[in-house]
Design a protein around this motif. Structure first.
Motif, PDB file in Angstrom:
ATOM      1  N   LEU A 185       0.819  -1.215   0.000  1.00  0.00           N
ATOM      2  CA  LEU A 185       0.000   0.000   0.000  1.00  0.00           C
ATOM      3  C   LEU A 185       0.851   1.264   0.000  1.00  0.00           C
ATOM      4  O   LEU A 185       0.307   2.367  -0.029  1.00  0.00           O
ATOM      5  CB  LEU A 185      -0.917   0.013   1.231  1.00  0.00           C
ATOM      6  CG  LEU A 185      -2.017  -1.048   1.250  1.00  0.00           C
ATOM      7  CD1 LEU A 185      -2.660  -1.128   2.634  1.00  0.00           C
ATOM      8  CD2 LEU A 185      -3.082  -0.750   0.197  1.00  0.00           C
ATOM      9  N   ARG A 186       2.174   1.105   0.064  1.00  0.00           N
ATOM     10  CA  ARG A 186       3.125   2.231   0.078  1.00  0.00           C
ATOM     11  C   ARG A 186       2.890   3.122   1.293  1.00  0.00           C
ATOM     12  O   ARG A 186       2.890   4.351   1.222  1.00  0.00           O
ATOM     13  CB  ARG A 186       3.035   3.050  -1.205  1.00  0.00           C
ATOM     14  CG  ARG A 186       2.911   2.256  -2.476  1.00  0.00           C
ATOM     15  CD  ARG A 186       4.150   1.455  -2.794  1.00  0.00           C
ATOM     16  NE  ARG A 186       5.198   2.271  -3.371  1.00  0.00           N
ATOM     17  CZ  ARG A 186       6.399   1.822  -3.734  1.00  0.00           C
ATOM     18  NH1 ARG A 186       6.673   0.539  -3.550  1.00  0.00           N
ATOM     19  NH2 ARG A 186       7.296   2.620  -4.245  1.00  0.00           N
ATOM     20  N   VAL A 187       2.722   2.473   2.439  1.00  0.00           N
ATOM     21  CA  VAL A 187       2.403   3.179   3.677  1.00  0.00           C
ATOM     22  C   VAL A 187       3.677   3.492   4.467  1.00  0.00           C
ATOM     23  O   VAL A 187       4.563   2.647   4.577  1.00  0.00           O
ATOM     24  CB  VAL A 187       1.443   2.327   4.535  1.00  0.00           C
ATOM     25  CG1 VAL A 187       1.419   2.778   5.989  1.00  0.00           C
ATOM     26  CG2 VAL A 187       0.038   2.384   3.947  1.00  0.00           C
ATOM     27  N   ASP A 188       3.753   4.698   5.005  1.00  0.00           N
ATOM     28  CA  ASP A 188       4.828   5.089   5.925  1.00  0.00           C
ATOM     29  C   ASP A 188       4.333   5.159   7.371  1.00  0.00           C
ATOM     30  O   ASP A 188       5.043   4.773   8.292  1.00  0.00           O
ATOM     31  CB  ASP A 188       5.397   6.463   5.551  1.00  0.00           C
ATOM     32  CG  ASP A 188       6.112   6.460   4.217  1.00  0.00           C
ATOM     33  OD1 ASP A 188       6.737   5.426   3.882  1.00  0.00           O
ATOM     34  OD2 ASP A 188       6.038   7.476   3.503  1.00  0.00           O
ATOM     35  N   THR A 189       3.131   5.696   7.561  1.00  0.00           N
ATOM     36  CA  THR A 189       2.589   5.944   8.896  1.00  0.00           C
ATOM     37  C   THR A 189       1.428   5.000   9.173  1.00  0.00           C
ATOM     38  O   THR A 189       0.521   4.860   8.345  1.00  0.00           O
ATOM     39  CB  THR A 189       2.099   7.402   9.032  1.00  0.00           C
ATOM     40  OG1 THR A 189       3.203   8.289   8.809  1.00  0.00           O
ATOM     41  CG2 THR A 189       1.527   7.661  10.415  1.00  0.00           C
ATOM     42  N   VAL A 190       1.473   4.363  10.345  1.00  0.00           N
ATOM     43  CA  VAL A 190       0.403   3.450  10.740  1.00  0.00           C
ATOM     44  C   VAL A 190      -0.280   4.000  11.986  1.00  0.00           C
ATOM     45  O   VAL A 190       0.362   4.202  13.019  1.00  0.00           O
ATOM     46  CB  VAL A 190       0.934   2.031  11.017  1.00  0.00           C
ATOM     47  CG1 VAL A 190      -0.235   1.097  11.338  1.00  0.00           C
ATOM     48  CG2 VAL A 190       1.721   1.498   9.822  1.00  0.00           C
ATOM     49  N   LEU A 191      -1.583   4.238  11.874  1.00  0.00           N
ATOM     50  CA  LEU A 191      -2.413   4.599  13.007  1.00  0.00           C
ATOM     51  C   LEU A 191      -2.918   3.312  13.654  1.00  0.00           C
ATOM     52  O   LEU A 191      -3.255   2.360  12.955  1.00  0.00           O
ATOM     53  CB  LEU A 191      -3.610   5.443  12.559  1.00  0.00           C
ATOM     54  CG  LEU A 191      -3.324   6.668  11.703  1.00  0.00           C
ATOM     55  CD1 LEU A 191      -4.640   7.288  11.218  1.00  0.00           C
ATOM     56  CD2 LEU A 191      -2.511   7.694  12.474  1.00  0.00           C
TER      57      LEU A 191
END
Length: 270
Positions: A185-191
């Protein structure tokens, strides 16, 4: 005539452009959507276009009055506290095309990948009251993938485009595809939201930080059935060692009022 170019990938954020005889490896560039938040221990700016929400264990066994924890005498009232917050938050994040990942404890029916130490935590005397045992209320097998026990509580029905990942330990990264899903998903930040804050949420958040993700725990979207000092220690450790904490209201207020079409991400179940 020029051949038509088509996207090839699981999501628009992670796709090639291909045509017969040619491949373009460049992924789409998504304009940043910065959110400035009153977080702790410091003010925080995150990019909503590179963010996902992981909701941990908001499932019947942990949060329903007929689930497993309730059947062994645990008061699940605290575990239900994040439901309303998460219902509002997931709807708002979906509107901005932020991926929602439901990370539920859902074991194999044969428990073949579970060592004795994991089984012992939940059934220390081997009395048949732990993982895979039938619930006294409806017979659903405890924490088993595909069962009522492992399903998300009715108040938080996942959307069709949301992603589901089964986990088999306190951490949602061990022996699961969660890391590869987030990277896809090309995610950097995870909530993070869900239960229990001091156990499965913290274990997953810790591993996310160790893997290089930016981690943000949403304080009122997590809860625990443990004593209050466990929650206090969890908040302290997240701020001190791993990342940040923020209130759901701060996220909701900071979100832009509309989402440009070129930020939209198409994604489906893992």
């Amino acid at each position: 005539m020029t051949e038509m170019t088509r996207p090839l990938g699981p999501t628009s954020a992670n796709s090639w452009q291909v045509r017969p005889g040619a491949v373009d490896l460049r992924r789409p560039v998504r304009p940043p959507v910065p959110l400035e938040l009153a977080a702790l221990p410091e003010r925080l700016t995150l990019d909503l276009a590179r963010t996902a929400l992981v909701v941990v264990d908001m499932q019947n066994d942990f949060c329903h009055p007929d689930g497993w924890l309730a059947s062994i005498g645990v008061d699940v009232t605290p575990a239900r506290a994040p439901i309303a917050v998460l219902a509002e938050l997931t709807a708002a994040l979906r509107a901005h095309q932020v991926p929602i990942i439901w990370l539920n404890w859902g074991n194999r029916p044969d428990r073949a990948n579970l060592p004795p130490n994991v089984l012992h935590v939940y059934d220390p005397a081997a009395e048949g009251r732990g993982i895979g045992s039938p619930l006294p209320t409806n017979g659903a097998p405890v924490l088993q993938s595909g069962s009522w026990a492992a399903a998300v509580v009715d108040e938080l029905t996942p959307a069709e485009a949301d992603i589901r990942v089964d986990k088999y330990r306190m951490s949602g990264f061990f022996d699961t595809p969660l890391d590869s899903v987030l990277r896809g998903l090309r995610v950097d930040t995870v909530l993070f939201g869900g239960v229990n804050a001091d156990q499965c949420v913290l274990a997953t958040l810790t591993d996310a930080a160790c893997l290089g993700y930016d981690v943000v725990m949403i304080e009122d979207a997590v809860a625990t059935t443990s004593p209050e000092f466990c929650m206090a220690a969890t908040v302290y450790n997240v701020r001190q060692c791993f990342g940040f904490t923020v209130a759901a209201a701060e996220l909701l207020i900071a979100m832009p009022s509309s989402t440009p079409a070129d930020l939209r991400i198409e994604h489906g179940p893992a």
